[in-house]
Design a protein around this motif. Structure first.
Motif, short mmCIF file in Angstrom:
data_model
loop_
_atom_site.label_atom_id
_atom_site.label_comp_id
_atom_site.label_asym_id
_atom_site.label_seq_id
_atom_site.Cartn_x
_atom_site.Cartn_y
_atom_site.Cartn_z
N LEU A 242 8.15 -4.65 2.67
CA LEU A 242 7.18 -5.51 1.98
C LEU A 242 7.07 -5.01 0.55
O LEU A 242 6.73 -3.85 0.32
CB LEU A 242 5.82 -5.43 2.69
CG LEU A 242 5.89 -5.70 4.20
CD1 LEU A 242 4.63 -5.22 4.90
CD2 LEU A 242 6.13 -7.18 4.47
N HIS A 243 7.42 -5.90 -0.40
CA HIS A 243 7.50 -5.44 -1.78
C HIS A 243 6.29 -5.84 -2.62
O HIS A 243 6.15 -5.42 -3.75
CB HIS A 243 8.79 -5.95 -2.42
CG HIS A 243 10.01 -5.50 -1.69
ND1 HIS A 243 10.36 -4.17 -1.60
CD2 HIS A 243 10.94 -6.18 -0.98
CE1 HIS A 243 11.47 -4.05 -0.89
NE2 HIS A 243 11.83 -5.26 -0.49
N GLU A 244 5.42 -6.64 -2.03
CA GLU A 244 4.25 -7.07 -2.81
C GLU A 244 3.03 -6.24 -2.42
O GLU A 244 2.95 -5.70 -1.33
CB GLU A 244 3.98 -8.56 -2.55
CG GLU A 244 4.93 -9.44 -3.35
CD GLU A 244 5.10 -10.81 -2.73
OE1 GLU A 244 4.19 -11.25 -2.01
OE2 GLU A 244 6.16 -11.41 -2.95
N ASP A 245 2.09 -6.17 -3.32
CA ASP A 245 0.80 -5.50 -3.08
C ASP A 245 0.92 -4.00 -2.85
O ASP A 245 0.07 -3.41 -2.19
CB ASP A 245 0.08 -6.12 -1.87
CG ASP A 245 -0.07 -7.62 -2.04
OD1 ASP A 245 -0.24 -8.05 -3.19
OD2 ASP A 245 -0.01 -8.33 -1.03
N PHE A 246 1.99 -3.39 -3.32
CA PHE A 246 2.06 -1.94 -3.15
C PHE A 246 2.23 -1.22 -4.49
O PHE A 246 2.70 -0.10 -4.54
CB PHE A 246 3.18 -1.56 -2.18
CG PHE A 246 2.88 -1.92 -0.76
CD1 PHE A 246 2.13 -1.07 0.04
CD2 PHE A 246 3.32 -3.12 -0.24
CE1 PHE A 246 1.83 -1.42 1.36
CE2 PHE A 246 3.02 -3.47 1.07
CZ PHE A 246 2.27 -2.61 1.87
N HIS A 247 1.85 -1.91 -5.55
CA HIS A 247 1.83 -1.30 -6.88
C HIS A 247 3.13 -0.58 -7.23
O HIS A 247 3.14 0.62 -7.47
CB HIS A 247 0.64 -0.34 -7.00
CG HIS A 247 -0.62 -0.93 -6.44
ND1 HIS A 247 -1.31 -1.93 -7.10
CD2 HIS A 247 -1.27 -0.71 -5.28
CE1 HIS A 247 -2.35 -2.29 -6.35
NE2 HIS A 247 -2.33 -1.57 -5.25
#
Lengths: 507, 478
Positions: B132-137
């Motif tokens: 998951l590449h989104e929401d992990f800054h």
């Protein structure tokens, strides 16, 4: 060398008649078990005594990576309570050490590597569970070659283990910590693993008894894999009888290991006293040729003479493909390890490099920093051997050799009951002597490796000394004939005392 | 130049087991990240795989359903590559010896003919986790719930010649695995997804062109569009003097195009070798026999039976056997009614399916069950209501107003079959429309329909249409 074995009958053996006069740490597991049963001492006292010895002597030996004193004492008290309830078995309350390759819940399981220096296993290996269930007490985790790759216990991230017989020599490897701990009486017994000789060769170099069971006899669940098709856990102790007691608890089918064999576990102590009259021992001529130290050969000959006195017959046999074992092993084992150790990538657990700049950097630095040179070498060799265009020439060819080696043994077992020879071509070598010469180091396992390739059981027992260092004799038997190996070793140990000698500094 | 397209599909069907292929963790979709990943799925040191027996049964069923060879001996191999969502850094798959080989599946083409597509092999493997590449800054999250989910990878021969054929094959395969109960077929959740190998060659050429592999197509529409785009891209490229390179491409549904992901040179050397943690998979005759006994009636057989037993057209039979649930519903309706299989077919394919679609509802959750539908059809059959009124009753049943009979009574929808009552209505209509009557009698036959409509309207649709017809003919003659 002119060391003549003591010929004592079982009745005259002082160790079995005057237990009280022997210090606790000098007793075998069988004797300690009897002492616990007779109420001579409690498991807590026993455990405390061994913990004390570990604290006192480990700094010289570096045999332990982790000491679990608190849980050991808690386990010991639980064992004492169990005994009170009348539910004790032969291992209840007996302190042992686990090679740090076996996962132990809540305890660091390092496999001798920086990669897992901070890895606390969330679960127990089946071997650990089984020994716990038998009531054994875990003193701690023993040092080893990194990921079991080595024959001298020098590749550990935690530094080399020293041989209690001569602190300037190696204890053998990879289960060198377990072997040194048992030899120095820091534990009455220990677990080990054997992929190419890692139980038998250190047992030989430290003067103790070690058994590699048939592949599939002991569950590999929770035993960190080096080469999955070769790895097998087994017991290391002073006597064959103690190995029989430990193996009885360790062995058995495990539904969590698809390669474990669903076959009843016999009482390994039941056949120990079987007479050796008529036993046919095969001596492979290939195991007595070039590369074997003359004094070691002489010591093995002397042991064979003792066996003939016990009623056995020795015959020369041939295992014609023996010389192919090392090259085949050093394709198969690295190939499997290159895949088995790929999971140590710095993503989920284990060593992770500081501030990785991208994924490739995370992988290369975490692995580069986490693994030592021998592990790195084998991963690279194995990766190469499995690569497109090389697979057939190396891996497939090695598998074919493996079959030839198995066939050699099967032909031999049509003629003889067991096969005997030196466990290792030399006694323990000096620390640092072979670290920069991997090929010479690999030859230390020349007589043990074929047994793993064939999946057979093998045992090493002490049969004398050369230059004040122990010599091991290896016996190999057919599949699932562990009871025969233990019997053959036990009868010899009834009439000799090599297995009872203690290194002076640790007496 | 005229071009020929050559397509082969690799389809990943997630097997509908409760637990994973090599561990006991649940395969249920949609749980919180990493809550359905046990020590084995996480690839912890020391863990070992144990094969899920149900997975093997399902693979064998699939093999038998496509007339393939179910291997008595197959071997699990390790496919080695590094990726953060691949916990062991190898995927356990099957390589040289798959569990299923040499099958075939027949597809129906637009021109009414059918074509047999070869299935090279189907092998078992484990799925990887998800990155998951989104929401992990700027970092990536890894969810290993999916890791170890059992997949059956079904590889076709390069027998497909157009995007339409590819979709027809994929739909047929989808129908098959759902029929067999070995896959839930849910494409949004990734239970059934496809990689397409596409190449073009001058018509008549026997050598295959260089192919591109389009990864991870998870809808029939995307498959069709991606392949069509790819065919055009390759033809344009060759015709303008370029060369197709062997590569992996990704389809971007927003832009409707495929994009290069990695070329052959960048491709991994997977270093396959037999997994030493798993023994060869040996299937004896008894096991294969048992799998055969588990096979349900397959779509083709069912279709032929529907045509023979119920006298349905090939089209109707094929629509009704699209899914096992629909076919079962149809057969239950016919059984409950005990007659008029064609009437049942019309209703199941017509209003019933339309309402399901409209509400995006499964058959299992339909508000009208087969027995209830038969209750409605019985009233058409015994002429209590007309087909037209039946539609109104069905709508009320769908809305939960109760059984057909209750609705007919409550709303007073019972058909008027009393001749004198109908005649009375006809007389009223004729009296009210003297002009139309005159025109009709002057020869304007088309006005007959007008009178029927007026009578039906005045009777609120309840007059029996046949009787209305017969009586009107007489009355209008004068």
């Amino acid at each position: 060398m002119s060391l003549v074995p003591l010929s004592l009958t079982a009745e005259k053996n002082p160790w079995s008649t005057s237990l009280d006069s022997i210090a606790m740490h000098e007793k075998t597991i069988a004797q300690l078990s009897a002492g616990l049963a007779a109420g001579e001492f409690s498991s807590e006292e026993l455990t405390d005594a061994f913990l004390e010895r570990v604290r006192r002597y480990n700094p010289q030996l570096n045999a332990f990576i982790t000491l679990t004193a608190e849980t050991a004492l808690a386990q010991a008290r639980a064992a004492d309570e169990r005994r009170q309830r009348g539910e004790a078995g032969p291992l209840t309350g007996i302190p042992i050490a686990h090679k740090d390759i076996f996962c132990t819940e809540g305890v660091r399981t390092s496999c001798g590597s920086r990669m897992l220096d901070r890895f606390i296993s969330p679960y127990n290996a089946t071997v650990v569970d089984k020994l716990n269930a038998a009531g054994a007490v875990m003193l701690g985790k023993t040092n080893m070659d990194e990921f079991a790759m080595g024959s001298s216990s020098e590749t550990s991230f935690y530094g080399p283990v020293c041989n209690p017989w001569d602190l300037d020599t190696v204890p053998g490897g990879s289960s060198g910590g377990s072997a040194a701990a048992v030899a120095a009486r820091l534990a009455p017994g220990a677990t080990g693993t054997d992929t190419g000789g890692s139980i038998r060769q250190p047992a030989a170099m430290c003067g103790i008894t070690g058994l590699k069971p048939t592949y599939g006899r002991v569950s590999r669940w929770g035993m960190i894999a080096y080469a999955s098709s070769l790895d097998q856990g087994g017991p290391m102790a002073r006597t064959a009888e103690d190995c029989a007691l430990l193996l009885g608890a360790m062995a058995g089918f495990d539904p969590r290991d698809s390669t474990s064999v669903d076959r009843p576990v016999p009482d390994y102590t039941a056949q120990l006293d079987r007479p050796l009259n008529g036993l046919k021992i095969g001596l492979p001529k290939e195991y007595f040729g070039e590369g074997l130290d003359g004094a070691v050969a002489q010591t093995v000959e002397t042991a064979m003479a003792e066996y003939r006195k016990l009623g056995a017959e020795t015959v020369e046999i041939s295992l014609p493909n023996s010389q192919l074992a090392i090259p085949a092993y050093y394709v198969i084992a690295p190939a499997e390890c290159s895949s088995n150790l790929a999971r140590f990538d710095g993503v989920r657990y284990g060593h992770r490099c500081e501030n990785p700049k991208d994924l490739l950097d995370l992988y290369t630095r975490s692995r580069g920093e986490g693994f030592g040179p021998e592990v790195t070498r084998r991963i690279l060799v194995g990766t190469f051997a499995l690569s497109a265009g090389y697979y057939d020439a190396y891996y497939l060819k090695a598998q074919q050799i493996r079959r030839l080696i198995s066939d050699d043994f099967q032909r031999a077992f049509e003629q003889v009951d067991v096969i005997a020879g030196p466990t290792s071509p030399t006694v323990a070598f000096r620390l640092g002597e072979k670290v920069d010469d991997p090929i010479t180091m690999y030859l230390s396992d020349i007589y043990t490796i074929a047994v793993n390739l064939a999946g057979l059981p093998g045992l090493s027992l002490p049969v004398g000394f050369v230059s004040e260092l122990p010599v091991g004799l290896q016996f190999i038997a057919n599949y699932f004939a562990e009871d025969r190996l233990l019997n053959v070793a036990h009868r010899y140990q009834q009439v000799t005392d090599w297995h009872l000698r203690t290194p002076l500094a640790f007496a | 130049m005229e071009w020929e397209t050559v397509i082969g599909l690799e389809i990943h069907a997630q097997l509908a087991t409760k637990s994973k292929i090599f561990s006991g963790a649940s395969t249920a979709y949609g749980a919180e990240p990493n809550t359905q990943a046990c020590a084995i799925d996480l690839g912890l040191p020391g863990v070992l795989p144990v094969l899920n027996r149900d997975v093997v049964r399902m693979a064998a069923m699939f093999g038998l359903a496509i007339d393939a060879e179910v291997a008595h001996r197959s071997v699990f191999a390790r496919k080695n590559y590094f990726y953060p969502d691949l916990p062991k850094s190898y995927q356990i798959s099957q390589y040289e010896l798959p569990v299923v080989a040499k099958g075939r599946l027949s597809i129906d083409l637009d021109d009414g003919s059918s074509k047999v597509i070869g299935i090279t092999r189907a092998h078992l493997e484990e799925d990887a986790g998800k990155s998951l590449h989104e929401d992990f800054h700027g970092q990536s999250g890894i969810d290993l719930n999916r890791a170890g989910t059992p997949l059956l990878e079904i590889v076709s021969e390069p027998d497909l010649r157009s995007a339409k054929e590819a979709v027809a094959y994929m739909k047929k395969l989808h129908q098959m695995v759902v029929y067999l109960g070995i896959c839930d077929g849910n494409m949004q959740e990734g239970s059934f997804r496809c990689d397409a190998n596409v190449s073009v060659r001058p018509k008549g050429e026997s050598k295959l062109g260089t192919r591109a592999e389009i990864k991870n197509l998870n809808s029939f529409r995307f498959v069709e569009r991606a392949i069509e785009f790819e065919i055009e891209r390759q033809i344009d490229l060759i015709e303008s003097g370029g060369k197709v390179v062997q590569e992996t491409r990704l389809y971007d549904p927003d832009k409707g195009e495929t994009r290069s992901m990695r070329s052959k040179e960048e491709a991994n050397d997977y270093r396959y070798f037999p997994d030493p943690d798993l023994l060869p998979l040996i299937l004896d005759e008894a096991f294969i026999h048992a799998a055969r006994a588990d096979l349900p009636e397959l779509p083709e057989t069912k279709k032929r039976r529907f045509m023979e037993a119920y006298g349905l057209s090939a089209y109707d039979a094929s629509v009704l056997t699209t899914s096992r649930a629909l076919a079962d519903y149809y057969e239950a309706t016919v059984a409950a009614l005990g007659a008029e299989p064609k009437l049942c077919a019309n209703w199941v394919m017509g209003d019933f399916s339309a309402f399901l679609n409209k509400d995006n509802q499964d058959i299992a959750n339909s508000p009208v069950n087969a027995g209830q539908l038969a209750g409605l059809l019985r009233r058409i059959q015994d002429r209590t209501i007309s087909g037209k009124i039946a539609k109104e009753v069905f709508e009320a049943m769908w809305a939960g107003e109760g059984e057909a009979d209750a609705i007919i009574e409550k709303r007073g929808l019972r058909q008027i079959t009393d001749t004198s009552a109908i005649e009375k209505v006809i007389d009223e209509v004729i009296a009210a429309n003297p002009e139309q009557l005159a025109q009709y009698r002057a020869g304007k036959d088309k006005l007959f329909g007008f009178f029927v409509g007026q009578v039906m309207k005045l009777s609120k649709g309840k007059a029996n249409p046949q009787q209305v017809n017969d009586l009107l003919v007489e009355k209008l003659k004068g």
